[in-house]
Design a protein around this motif. Structure first.
Motif, PDB file in Angstrom:
ATOM      1  N   ARG A   1     -13.607  17.488   4.713  1.00 36.78           N
ATOM      2  CA  ARG A   1     -12.604  16.491   3.932  1.00 36.78           C
ATOM      3  C   ARG A   1     -13.439  15.245   3.690  1.00 36.78           C
ATOM      4  NH1 ARG A   1     -10.664  12.117   3.418  1.00 36.78           N
ATOM      5  NH2 ARG A   1     -10.901  11.765   5.589  1.00 36.78           N
ATOM      6  N   ARG A   2     -13.575  15.019   2.342  1.00 39.72           N
ATOM      7  CA  ARG A   2     -14.318  13.424   1.962  1.00 39.72           C
ATOM      8  C   ARG A   2     -13.205  13.160   1.027  1.00 39.72           C
ATOM      9  NH1 ARG A   2     -19.027  11.378   3.342  1.00 39.72           N
ATOM     10  NH2 ARG A   2     -17.736   9.513   2.500  1.00 39.72           N
ATOM     11  N   THR A   3     -13.214  11.557   1.017  1.00 39.68           N
ATOM     12  CA  THR A   3     -12.708  10.782   0.004  1.00 39.68           C
ATOM     13  C   THR A   3     -13.733  11.023  -1.355  1.00 39.68           C
ATOM     14  OG1 THR A   3     -11.267   9.367   1.276  1.00 39.68           O
ATOM     15  CG2 THR A   3     -11.813   8.693  -0.931  1.00 39.68           C
TER      16      THR A   3
ATOM     17  N   ARG B   1     -14.330  10.196  -5.536  1.00 36.44           N
ATOM     18  CA  ARG B   1     -13.836   9.093  -6.358  1.00 36.44           C
ATOM     19  C   ARG B   1     -14.571   9.671  -7.870  1.00 36.44           C
ATOM     20  NH1 ARG B   1     -15.144   6.552  -1.719  1.00 36.44           N
ATOM     21  NH2 ARG B   1     -13.737   5.254  -0.971  1.00 36.44           N
TER      22      ARG B   1
ATOM     23  N   LEU C   1     -19.198   1.164   0.365  1.00 31.42           N
ATOM     24  CA  LEU C   1     -18.213   2.217  -0.252  1.00 31.42           C
ATOM     25  C   LEU C   1     -18.570   2.190  -1.883  1.00 31.42           C
ATOM     26  CD1 LEU C   1     -14.829   2.194   1.299  1.00 31.42           C
ATOM     27  CD2 LEU C   1     -16.686   3.755   2.038  1.00 31.42           C
TER      28      LEU C   1
ATOM     29  N   THR D   1     -16.885   0.348  -4.258  1.00 29.81           N
ATOM     30  CA  THR D   1     -15.908   0.387  -5.113  1.00 29.81           C
ATOM     31  C   THR D   1     -15.777  -0.801  -6.043  1.00 29.81           C
ATOM     32  OG1 THR D   1     -14.488  -0.381  -3.091  1.00 29.81           O
ATOM     33  CG2 THR D   1     -14.368   2.029  -3.495  1.00 29.81           C
TER      34      THR D   1
ATOM     35  N   LEU E   1      -8.549  11.304  -3.536  1.00 24.91           N
ATOM     36  CA  LEU E   1      -8.722   9.934  -3.157  1.00 24.91           C
ATOM     37  C   LEU E   1      -7.607   9.355  -2.758  1.00 24.91           C
ATOM     38  CD1 LEU E   1     -10.455   7.270  -3.450  1.00 24.91           C
ATOM     39  CD2 LEU E   1      -9.842   7.112  -5.667  1.00 24.91           C
ATOM     40  N   THR E   2      -7.450   8.470  -1.510  1.00 25.40           N
ATOM     41  CA  THR E   2      -6.461   7.778  -1.355  1.00 25.40           C
ATOM     42  C   THR E   2      -6.755   6.234  -1.721  1.00 25.40           C
ATOM     43  OG1 THR E   2      -6.318   8.947   1.076  1.00 25.40           O
ATOM     44  CG2 THR E   2      -5.034   6.798   0.745  1.00 25.40           C
ATOM     45  N   HIS E   3      -5.534   6.014  -2.880  1.00 23.30           N
ATOM     46  CA  HIS E   3      -5.849   4.845  -3.432  1.00 23.30           C
ATOM     47  C   HIS E   3      -4.611   3.764  -3.217  1.00 23.30           C
ATOM     48  CE1 HIS E   3      -6.995   1.872  -6.377  1.00 23.30           C
ATOM     49  NE2 HIS E   3      -6.348   2.412  -7.327  1.00 23.30           N
ATOM     50  N   THR E   4      -5.209   2.264  -2.745  1.00 24.96           N
ATOM     51  CA  THR E   4      -3.891   1.373  -2.634  1.00 24.96           C
ATOM     52  C   THR E   4      -4.464   0.305  -3.298  1.00 24.96           C
ATOM     53  OG1 THR E   4      -5.418   1.160  -0.779  1.00 24.96           O
ATOM     54  CG2 THR E   4      -3.571   2.435  -0.318  1.00 24.96           C
TER      55      THR E   4
ATOM     56  N   LEU F   1       1.128   5.035  -1.012  1.00 22.83           N
ATOM     57  CA  LEU F   1       0.064   5.315  -1.466  1.00 22.83           C
ATOM     58  C   LEU F   1      -0.067   5.940  -2.811  1.00 22.83           C
ATOM     59  CD1 LEU F   1      -1.259   7.094   1.885  1.00 22.83           C
ATOM     60  CD2 LEU F   1      -2.328   4.882   1.077  1.00 22.83           C
TER      61      LEU F   1
ATOM     62  N   ARG G   1     -18.330   9.601  10.924  1.00 22.03           N
ATOM     63  CA  ARG G   1     -17.273   9.662  11.653  1.00 22.03           C
ATOM     64  C   ARG G   1     -17.504   9.436  13.203  1.00 22.03           C
ATOM     65  NH1 ARG G   1     -14.791  14.021   7.961  1.00 22.03           N
ATOM     66  NH2 ARG G   1     -13.898  12.517   6.484  1.00 22.03           N
TER      67      ARG G   1
HETATM   68  C1  FMN Z   1      -4.837   3.674   3.837  1.00 27.52           C
HETATM   69  C2  FMN Z   1      -5.870   3.883   2.950  1.00 27.52           C
HETATM   70  C3  FMN Z   1      -6.126   3.287   1.910  1.00 27.52           C
HETATM   71  C4  FMN Z   1      -7.557   3.415   0.868  1.00 27.52           C
HETATM   72  N1  FMN Z   1      -7.586   2.820  -0.258  1.00 27.52           N
HETATM   73  C5  FMN Z   1      -8.561   3.019  -0.793  1.00 27.52           C
HETATM   74  C6  FMN Z   1      -8.696   2.484  -2.054  1.00 27.52           C
HETATM   75  O1  FMN Z   1      -7.924   1.538  -2.692  1.00 27.52           O
HETATM   76  N2  FMN Z   1      -9.636   2.828  -2.982  1.00 27.52           N
HETATM   77  C7  FMN Z   1     -10.716   3.693  -2.717  1.00 27.52           C
HETATM   78  O2  FMN Z   1     -11.756   3.864  -3.144  1.00 27.52           O
HETATM   79  N3  FMN Z   1     -10.495   4.162  -1.122  1.00 27.52           N
HETATM   80  C8  FMN Z   1      -9.487   4.161  -0.414  1.00 27.52           C
HETATM   81  N4  FMN Z   1      -9.395   4.628   0.709  1.00 27.52           N
HETATM   82  C9  FMN Z   1     -10.355   5.675   0.969  1.00 27.52           C
HETATM   83  C10 FMN Z   1     -11.306   5.107   2.344  1.00 27.52           C
HETATM   84  O3  FMN Z   1     -12.255   4.199   1.765  1.00 27.52           O
HETATM   85  C11 FMN Z   1     -11.927   6.395   3.045  1.00 27.52           C
HETATM   86  O4  FMN Z   1     -10.939   7.363   3.579  1.00 27.52           O
HETATM   87  C12 FMN Z   1     -12.802   5.736   3.892  1.00 27.52           C
HETATM   88  O5  FMN Z   1     -14.028   5.340   3.650  1.00 27.52           O
HETATM   89  C13 FMN Z   1     -13.510   7.242   4.847  1.00 27.52           C
HETATM   90  O6  FMN Z   1     -14.115   8.068   4.025  1.00 27.52           O
HETATM   91  P1  FMN Z   1     -13.596   9.684   3.797  1.00 27.52           P
HETATM   92  O7  FMN Z   1     -12.153   9.680   3.566  1.00 27.52           O
HETATM   93  O8  FMN Z   1     -14.349  10.358   3.067  1.00 27.52           O
HETATM   94  O9  FMN Z   1     -13.801  10.123   5.549  1.00 27.52           O
HETATM   95  C14 FMN Z   1      -8.271   4.335   1.332  1.00 27.52           C
HETATM   96  C15 FMN Z   1      -7.853   5.198   2.680  1.00 27.52           C
HETATM   97  C16 FMN Z   1      -6.935   4.888   3.361  1.00 27.52           C
HETATM   98  C17 FMN Z   1      -6.645   5.654   4.816  1.00 27.52           C
END
Ligand code: FMN
Length: 222
Positions: A33-35, A37, A109, A111, A169-172, A194, A212
């Motif tokens: 799994r990867r975040t 964008r 990252l 962003t 993508l987890t966006h906050t 979230l 990781r």
């Molecule tokens: C609580 C939380 C908030 C996050 N907020 C953002 C965000 O606003 N924008 C973004 O691009 N990534 C966001 N991320 C993603 C993280 O940057 C990402 O999970 C981290 O760099 C690790 O990468 P991976 O998920 O590919 O393992 C968030 C992740 C978490 C858990």
């Protein structure tokens, strides 16, 4: 009053070898799994999102209060409103609010305040913490361990999304109160937790080259 107890439903025991194989395969799947964008605009059937949310709703919760509320958005106009509001908050963040130390850890990252994926991806899932329940007499009853419970549900949701073959993508954007307004959720009962962006990756999607922590660094056995 004595609680009503029922037999453990659906428990399956595995032989030790099978247990290890299953554990290892699941860990490998989660490691993939990867975040993401960079999203494709390919549609994803609503039924898939529903199943992922059903998995999320199976999470344990403090006193079984299940203090989560999910709003899945595919409506183009609503996604556009979310993007406009999120980018306004993000511009404030990147240009004024973010302390230098925060910008420094975000730098790898890559962003910034532009969030085109909020419109491109087929689904946004806003996760709300339901902090109170409204009782029939109009009063409010507090929920307990809400952050922990919704965090666990969101983890299951991410795992389900990944397991289904989608990316997220987890966006906050901070603050996220605009989500209550746009999605019509009661501000006195629910707080945004979230915003998940869900879909297929773009054909040329790229992710940051990050590592990781290995098991030995994140776990102790005593
Ligand atoms: C609580 C939380 C908030 C996050 N907020 C953002 C965000 O606003 N924008 C973004 O691009 N990534 C966001 N991320 C993603 C993280 O940057 C990402 O999970 C981290 O760099 C690790 O990468 P991976 O998920 O590919 O393992 C968030 C992740 C978490 C858990």
């Amino acid at each position: 009053m004595k609680p009503r107890l029922v037999p453990l439903p659906g428990y399956v025991e595995y032989l030790p070898d099978d247990m290890l194989t299953r554990g290892s395969e699941f860990a490998d799947e989660m490691q993939r799994r990867r975040t993401v964008r960079d999203f494709s605009d390919r549609p994803v059937p609503r039924a898939v999102i529903e199943e992922c949310l059903r998995a999320a709703g199976s999470a344990p919760s403090g006193a079984n209060q299940q203090p989560w509320q999910f709003v899945a958005v595919s409506d183009v106009a609503v996604k556009q409103r979310v993007r406009v509001a999120a980018e306004a908050e993000e511009r404030e963040f990147y240009e004024h609010r973010a302390p230098p130390a925060w910008l420094e850890v975000l730098q790898p990252l890559g962003t910034d305040a532009n969030k085109p994926f909020l419109e491109i991806a087929p689904w946004l899932i806003a996760v709300f913490i339901r902090r109170f329940e409204r009782l029939a007499d109009g009063s409010k009853r507090k929920h307990y361990y809400t952050d922990e419970s919704v965090g666990l549900a969101t983890g299951l949701l991410l795992a389900a999304i990944h397991h289904a073959g989608l990316v997220s993508l987890t966006h906050t954007p901070s603050p996220m109160k605009f989500l209550n307004e746009i999605l019509g959720r009661p501000k006195d009962l629910e707080r945004p937790f979230l915003l998940l962006v869900v879909g297929y990756p773009a054909a040329d999607a790229r992710v940051p080259d990050i590592r990781r922590k290995p098991l030995a660094e994140i776990a102790d056995f005593v």
